[in-house]
Design a protein around this motif. Structure first.
Motif: not given
Ligand code: ADP
Ligand code: ADP
Ligand code: SF4
Ligand code: SF4
Length: 595
Positions: A560-575
């Motif tokens: 899909l050519d999309i990258t996700f990082r993790r939110d430092a606080d909650t670990g939830r995936p973020r685009v």
């Protein structure tokens, strides 16, 4: 202050001993806090002014029809609406802004649609008195001096035109006539037909009749129709249902690009979409079907994190006892070693269906395993499941064992059963409603279906219907469960309850479950392994062998050519925003899904 709510669908005075009235201490000492009344056809009403909030009636009612909550007195001035006597009560309203996209987050039954209807000018608020028929001027007079005044007065005086995409797309389909192109040409007030068609990637079904659209196509049609109309306020109630991940991002991008300097309000349960699309978030908290209170505005990231943590710092309010956590799991807790027992095994498979070709790599699924299926719509996921259970014969390749029992929940959920929830569940499996079974405790009750047993299936809301169909699918004894989009119309908490139920049933029965879902956090939460489908939708699909969550997500997002990082606080995936530092860095490292 007290909010006393009676759910009159559950209250049955002819089947109880009027315990609520007989045990009330206020009544027993000569006062009147609760009595039978003609206001609601011989059913009880509770007078909130005299009720002392002891909760005895709540405990005594055999049908769990009553809820009583005690709230701080200062909330009295915030009451915005009440549908009926002893009905749901809404406190507070968000104020839309034309330079920020506003998101509203909250569980089902908490008042999100009520808020949208008020902001759209479709529902005139009564400030808590269901009998008050206020004029628009009277409403404005009540809001004078408040932030919302300017906005609402413009809506009421027709200085702001409101466009509202409703939640249940199925509801609209019966009113549509003609092809997608015909319908959209008629509503194109902004001359942006080609742009919208391109942004939402609608060419593939542009000339298709609206009667035969899939859920995702129907959703795109309705979002497109909203974008094309010339309004000032755009309201989108759950725009991501039925869309796959790429389509969700396209939808978010289209809204961002085409609705600059407009009032835009979004309700959605996909946190990844909300994170990407909105600037400010209001959380509505409270008790479903009892009361909802609108929080202050938070920046999107902070609002979502607070929602997950269950605590709102600006109002010093705990909204949930436990935190919703994202496990950063590299490995599943199921034994996937070579020695673990294999339940289903398949060789390389090919299958031609009309113009569509499917290629499957060899693989297996272990007893008790949940396999997440990742891929766009129309890529062959359902076809693969049908081959596995022997409904379709492969052109080449084979599946072992050759006879498997399938239990399947399709994507679009349409009420098509004439009877009650209880009759429906019993028609599927005799003992699911036996109160001693773990299924009743872990699935039926946790999904709160036990309170709907006497309701007609035809009358259920989208979320209720979804939960019923999931429970019914899991109630059947089967080797393979396939759940196609169990998350649509469910709120974040319900998604986790459903995920746990799926896990319990799959492990308990040593079955295999394929979960097809476009909400990546579901896979993050329950998948032991994933199968990634690649290719060109409606033309050719390639199913890869099952792989770890990490490798599979990476492969899928790379496609899909999309990258996700993790939110430092909650670990939830973020685009990551395309081209941002992290986006470039992660792509360079081949880490599309950061763990
Ligand atoms: P949400 O959009 O958050 O799911 P809604 O705003 O649709 O919630 O509804 C909030 C509550 O208000 C629901 O629990 C429902 O019981 C009640 N409600 C909604 N519409 C009506 C209505 N027309 N009459 C009576 N009660 C209603
Ligand atoms: P998914 O489950 O990934 O959305 P499906 O497996 O349902 O995809 O469908 C993949 C493709 O195969 C679609 O283009 C669909 O139209 C086509 N297809 C499915 N069943 C048949 C059939 N019986 N005859 C012809 N084409 C079919
Ligand atoms: Fe009976 Fe409960 Fe209704 Fe009271 S609220 S009349 S106890 S069903
Ligand atoms: Fe009576 Fe207590 Fe129920 Fe109020 S909460 S109606 S006082 S039993």
């Amino acid at each position: 202050m007290r909010v006393a709510v009676i759910n009159y669908d559950y209250c049955k005075p002819d089947k109880c001993n009027l315990e609520c009235i007989n045990f009330c201490p206020v009544n027993r000492s000569g006062g009147k806090a609760i009595e039978l009344s003609d206001i609601v056809k011989g059913k009880p009403v509770i007078y909130e002014e005299t009720c002392i909030g002891c909760g005895i009636c709540v405990k005594k009612c055999p049908f769990e029809a009553i809820s009583i909550v005690n709230l701080p007195d200062e909330l009295e001035g915030e009451v915005i609406h009440r549908y009926k006597v002893n009905g749901f009560k809404l406190f507070g309203l968000p104020t839309p802004k034309n330079d920020a996209i506003l998101g509203i987050l909250g569980k089902n039954g908490i008042g999100k649609t009520t808020v949208l209807k008020i902001l759209a000018g479709e529902l005139i608020p009564n400030f808590g008195d269901p009998n008050a028929k206020l004029s628009k001027d009277e409403v404005l007079a009540r809001f004078r001096g408040k932030e919302i005044y300017n906005y609402l007065s413009k809506v009421y005086n027709n200085n702001l035109k409101v466009i509202h995409k409703i939640q249940y797309v199925e509801y609209v389909s019966k009113f549509l006539k003609g092809s997608v192109a015909e319908i959209l040409s008629k509503v194109d007030e902004r001359g942006k037909l080609d742009e919208v068609k391109e942004l939402l990637n609608m060419a593939g079904f542009w000339n298709r009749d609206s009667k035969v659209l899939s859920g995702g196509e129907l959703q795109k049609l309705l979002v497109a129709a909203s974008l094309l109309r010339d309004g000032d306020v755009y309201i989108f109630d759950e725009p991501s249902s039925y869309l796959d991940v790429k389509e969700r991002m396209n939808m978010a991008k289209a809204i961002r690009e085409l609705l600059k300097n407009k009032y835009v309000i979004i309700v959605d349960h996909d946190l990844i979409v909300m994170d990407y699309l909105t600037d400010l978030i209001h959380i509505i908290y409270g008790e479903s079907a009892v009361y909802g209170r609108v929080s202050k505005a938070y920046s999107a990231r902070v609002g979502i994190n607070n929602f997950l943590k269950g605590y709102l710092p600006a109002e010093n309010m705990r909204i949930r006892n436990d935190e919703i956590k994202f496990m950063l799991k590299e490995l599943s807790d199921l034994d996937l070693s070579k020695d673990a027992k294999i339940k289903i095994e398949w060789s390389k498979i090919t299958k031609n269906l009309g113009d569509f070709k499917l290629f499957v790599n060899e693989g297996n699924a272990k007893e008790g395993e949940i396999i997440g299926i990742l891929g766009p719509n129309g890529i062959g996921k359902t076809t693969f499941a049908r081959i596995l259970v022997g409904e379709l014969k492969p052109d080449e390749g084979k599946v072992l064992p050759d006879k498997l029992i399938l239990s399947y929940k399709p994507q679009r959920i349409i009420p098509n059963y004439d009877g009650t929830v209880q009759q429906y569940l019993e028609s599927v499996s005799k003992d699911v409603l036996s109160t001693s079974s773990w299924f009743f405790e872990e699935v039926v009750k946790r999904l709160r279906l036990h309170r709907l047993l006497e309701s007609n299936v035809m009358d259920l809301s989208g979320g209720e219907l979804q939960k019923l169909y999931i429970a019914a699918t899991l109630a059947r004894e089967a080797d393979l469960y396939v759940l196609d989009e169990p998350s649509s119309y469910l709120d974040v908490e319900e998604r986790y309850i459903v995920s746990k139920a799926i896990k319990r049933v799959t492990r308990e029965r040593k079955a295999v479950t394929f979960v097809i879902d476009h909400d990546l956090s579901i896979h993050d939460y329950i998948a032991d392994r994933v199968i990634v489908f690649k290719g060109v939708p409606e033309k050719a699909g390639f199913a890869m062998s099952p792989t770890t969550l990490k490798a599979g997500m990476n492969e899928f997002l790379k496609e899909l050519d999309i990258t996700f990082r993790r939110d430092a606080d909650t670990g939830r995936p973020r685009v990551n925003k395309v081209g941002s530092y992290l986006d470039r860095l992660q792509k360079e490292k081949g880490e599309y899904y950061s763990m």
